[in-house]
Design a protein around this motif. Structure first.
Motif, PDB file in Angstrom:
ATOM      1  N   LEU A  81       0.833  -1.209   0.000  1.00 30.24           N
ATOM      2  CA  LEU A  81       0.000   0.000   0.000  1.00 30.24           C
ATOM      3  C   LEU A  81       0.865   1.256   0.000  1.00 30.24           C
ATOM      4  O   LEU A  81       0.627   2.186  -0.779  1.00 30.24           O
ATOM      5  CB  LEU A  81      -0.949   0.002   1.198  1.00 30.24           C
ATOM      6  N   ALA A  82       1.872   1.284   0.858  1.00 30.50           N
ATOM      7  CA  ALA A  82       2.751   2.460   0.930  1.00 30.50           C
ATOM      8  C   ALA A  82       3.467   2.691  -0.402  1.00 30.50           C
ATOM      9  O   ALA A  82       3.517   3.821  -0.894  1.00 30.50           O
ATOM     10  CB  ALA A  82       3.759   2.290   2.059  1.00 30.50           C
ATOM     11  N   LEU A  83       4.005   1.630  -0.974  1.00 30.22           N
ATOM     12  CA  LEU A  83       4.701   1.775  -2.263  1.00 30.22           C
ATOM     13  C   LEU A  83       3.757   2.199  -3.377  1.00 30.22           C
ATOM     14  O   LEU A  83       4.116   3.044  -4.208  1.00 30.22           O
ATOM     15  CB  LEU A  83       5.405   0.478  -2.644  1.00 30.22           C
ATOM     16  N   ALA A  84       2.571   1.633  -3.415  1.00 28.69           N
ATOM     17  CA  ALA A  84       1.610   2.003  -4.460  1.00 28.69           C
ATOM     18  C   ALA A  84       1.269   3.486  -4.377  1.00 28.69           C
ATOM     19  O   ALA A  84       1.266   4.192  -5.397  1.00 28.69           O
ATOM     20  CB  ALA A  84       0.348   1.146  -4.338  1.00 28.69           C
ATOM     21  N   VAL A  85       1.015   3.972  -3.171  1.00 31.28           N
ATOM     22  CA  VAL A  85       0.646   5.382  -2.998  1.00 31.28           C
ATOM     23  C   VAL A  85       1.834   6.292  -3.301  1.00 31.28           C
ATOM     24  O   VAL A  85       1.697   7.310  -3.989  1.00 31.28           O
ATOM     25  CB  VAL A  85       0.099   5.618  -1.571  1.00 31.28           C
ATOM     26  N   ILE A  86       3.002   5.938  -2.817  1.00 30.01           N
ATOM     27  CA  ILE A  86       4.184   6.795  -3.033  1.00 30.01           C
ATOM     28  C   ILE A  86       4.597   6.801  -4.497  1.00 30.01           C
ATOM     29  O   ILE A  86       4.841   7.869  -5.079  1.00 30.01           O
ATOM     30  CB  ILE A  86       5.348   6.351  -2.127  1.00 30.01           C
ATOM     31  N   LEU A  87       4.689   5.640  -5.111  1.00 28.38           N
ATOM     32  CA  LEU A  87       5.186   5.575  -6.494  1.00 28.38           C
ATOM     33  C   LEU A  87       4.273   6.278  -7.480  1.00 28.38           C
ATOM     34  O   LEU A  87       4.751   6.933  -8.408  1.00 28.38           O
ATOM     35  CB  LEU A  87       5.411   4.117  -6.917  1.00 28.38           C
ATOM     36  N   VAL A  88       2.970   6.155  -7.291  1.00 32.70           N
ATOM     37  CA  VAL A  88       2.068   6.806  -8.237  1.00 32.70           C
ATOM     38  C   VAL A  88       2.073   8.330  -8.058  1.00 32.70           C
ATOM     39  O   VAL A  88       1.853   9.072  -9.008  1.00 32.70           O
ATOM     40  CB  VAL A  88       0.644   6.213  -8.145  1.00 32.70           C
ATOM     41  N   ASN A  89       2.360   8.806  -6.864  1.00 33.36           N
ATOM     42  CA  ASN A  89       2.345  10.245  -6.605  1.00 33.36           C
ATOM     43  C   ASN A  89       3.715  10.907  -6.683  1.00 33.36           C
ATOM     44  O   ASN A  89       3.797  12.132  -6.712  1.00 33.36           O
ATOM     45  CB  ASN A  89       1.738  10.517  -5.226  1.00 33.36           C
ATOM     46  N   LEU A  90       4.784  10.139  -6.700  1.00 29.76           N
ATOM     47  CA  LEU A  90       6.134  10.701  -6.658  1.00 29.76           C
ATOM     48  C   LEU A  90       6.432  11.683  -7.801  1.00 29.76           C
ATOM     49  O   LEU A  90       6.954  12.772  -7.534  1.00 29.76           O
ATOM     50  CB  LEU A  90       7.174   9.587  -6.613  1.00 29.76           C
ATOM     51  N   PRO A  91       6.115  11.372  -9.045  1.00 28.83           N
ATOM     52  CA  PRO A  91       6.407  12.358 -10.100  1.00 28.83           C
ATOM     53  C   PRO A  91       5.708  13.696  -9.872  1.00 28.83           C
ATOM     54  O   PRO A  91       6.314  14.763 -10.032  1.00 28.83           O
ATOM     55  CB  PRO A  91       5.896  11.681 -11.378  1.00 28.83           C
ATOM     56  N   TYR A  92       4.449  13.656  -9.461  1.00 36.68           N
ATOM     57  CA  TYR A  92       3.720  14.896  -9.220  1.00 36.68           C
ATOM     58  C   TYR A  92       4.290  15.650  -8.021  1.00 36.68           C
ATOM     59  O   TYR A  92       4.436  16.873  -8.056  1.00 36.68           O
ATOM     60  CB  TYR A  92       2.237  14.603  -9.001  1.00 36.68           C
ATOM     61  N   LEU A  93       4.648  14.927  -6.965  1.00 32.41           N
ATOM     62  CA  LEU A  93       5.226  15.580  -5.789  1.00 32.41           C
ATOM     63  C   LEU A  93       6.562  16.234  -6.116  1.00 32.41           C
ATOM     64  O   LEU A  93       6.850  17.348  -5.656  1.00 32.41           O
ATOM     65  CB  LEU A  93       5.385  14.578  -4.647  1.00 32.41           C
ATOM     66  N   LEU A  94       7.381  15.560  -6.902  1.00 31.32           N
ATOM     67  CA  LEU A  94       8.656  16.146  -7.319  1.00 31.32           C
ATOM     68  C   LEU A  94       8.443  17.380  -8.181  1.00 31.32           C
ATOM     69  O   LEU A  94       9.137  18.387  -8.028  1.00 31.32           O
ATOM     70  CB  LEU A  94       9.509  15.114  -8.055  1.00 31.32           C
ATOM     71  N   LEU A  95       7.480  17.312  -9.080  1.00 30.42           N
ATOM     72  CA  LEU A  95       7.168  18.467  -9.922  1.00 30.42           C
ATOM     73  C   LEU A  95       6.727  19.648  -9.072  1.00 30.42           C
ATOM     74  O   LEU A  95       7.179  20.777  -9.272  1.00 30.42           O
ATOM     75  CB  LEU A  95       6.071  18.101 -10.931  1.00 30.42           C
ATOM     76  N   ARG A  96       5.860  19.389  -8.110  1.00 36.22           N
ATOM     77  CA  ARG A  96       5.405  20.467  -7.231  1.00 36.22           C
ATOM     78  C   ARG A  96       6.560  21.044  -6.415  1.00 36.22           C
ATOM     79  O   ARG A  96       6.639  22.242  -6.197  1.00 36.22           O
ATOM     80  CB  ARG A  96       4.315  19.959  -6.278  1.00 36.22           C
ATOM     81  N   TYR A  97       7.450  20.192  -5.944  1.00 33.86           N
ATOM     82  CA  TYR A  97       8.575  20.669  -5.142  1.00 33.86           C
ATOM     83  C   TYR A  97       9.521  21.522  -5.978  1.00 33.86           C
ATOM     84  O   TYR A  97       9.954  22.587  -5.553  1.00 33.86           O
ATOM     85  CB  TYR A  97       9.330  19.480  -4.535  1.00 33.86           C
TER      86      TYR A  97
END
Length: 173
Positions: A81-97
């Protein structure tokens, strides 16, 4: 208006995450990941809510499981669950950062809608919280009594009860 719109995707995330931890199954992990991506895409603060819900559900699932199921929850379901949530959101979070790090609106840089008691205790203003969260927050608050009685037989209800208690404990610390 993206924050209220994003709440639409938080509800399926809660359902998918609880089922992923209670039952396993790829469809629940995929549903949780997609719902988290949709919610975080509408407003970045939803990712923080999703991370908190994932943490509370994971600790609760671990606490309520026994024997071989506890090992399965610890070794497979929580990391999945943690990996699924993190991996799918990581590109967007990096873009926002990278792109949106410095807030340009001064109202976003200081604490709002809080009460201070005796200079050190700060809680969220309940009126503001319930006006933003809407009737769902009041229903969740009132449902804690029902969930308390009914959650003995159903792990999903126990996870939901722990989520409600966790959110209100943080909101009204």
């Amino acid at each position: 208006y993206p924050f209220p719109f994003g709440k639409i995707f938080l509800i399926p995330f809660i359902a998918f995450a609880a089922n992923a931890l209670a039952r396993g199954g790829g469809i629940y992990f995929a549903g949780a990941a997609l719902a988290s991506f949709a919610a975080a895409g509408t407003h970045i603060n939803h990712f923080l809510i999703i991370a908190f819900i994932t943490f509370v559900f994971s600790i609760s699932a671990l606490a309520f499981s026994r024997g071989a199921d506890r090992r399965r929850v610890l070794r497979r379901r929580i990391p999945a669950l943690a990996l699924a949530v993190i991996l799918v959101n990581l590109p967007y979070l990096l873009l926002r950062y990278v792109r949106d790090y410095a807030p340009n609106n001064e109202i976003q840089t200081h604490v709002q809608a809080t009460f201070r008691f005796a200079g050190s205790l700060t809680i969220i203003n309940p009126v503001v919280f319930f006006s933003i969260a809407g009737p769902l927050a009041l229903i969740a608050f009132l449902s804690a009594g029902i969930l308390w009685r009914r959650s003995r037989e159903d792990l999903n209800l126990r996870l939901l009860l722990c989520g409600v208690i966790g959110i209100y404990a943080v909101v009204f610390n």
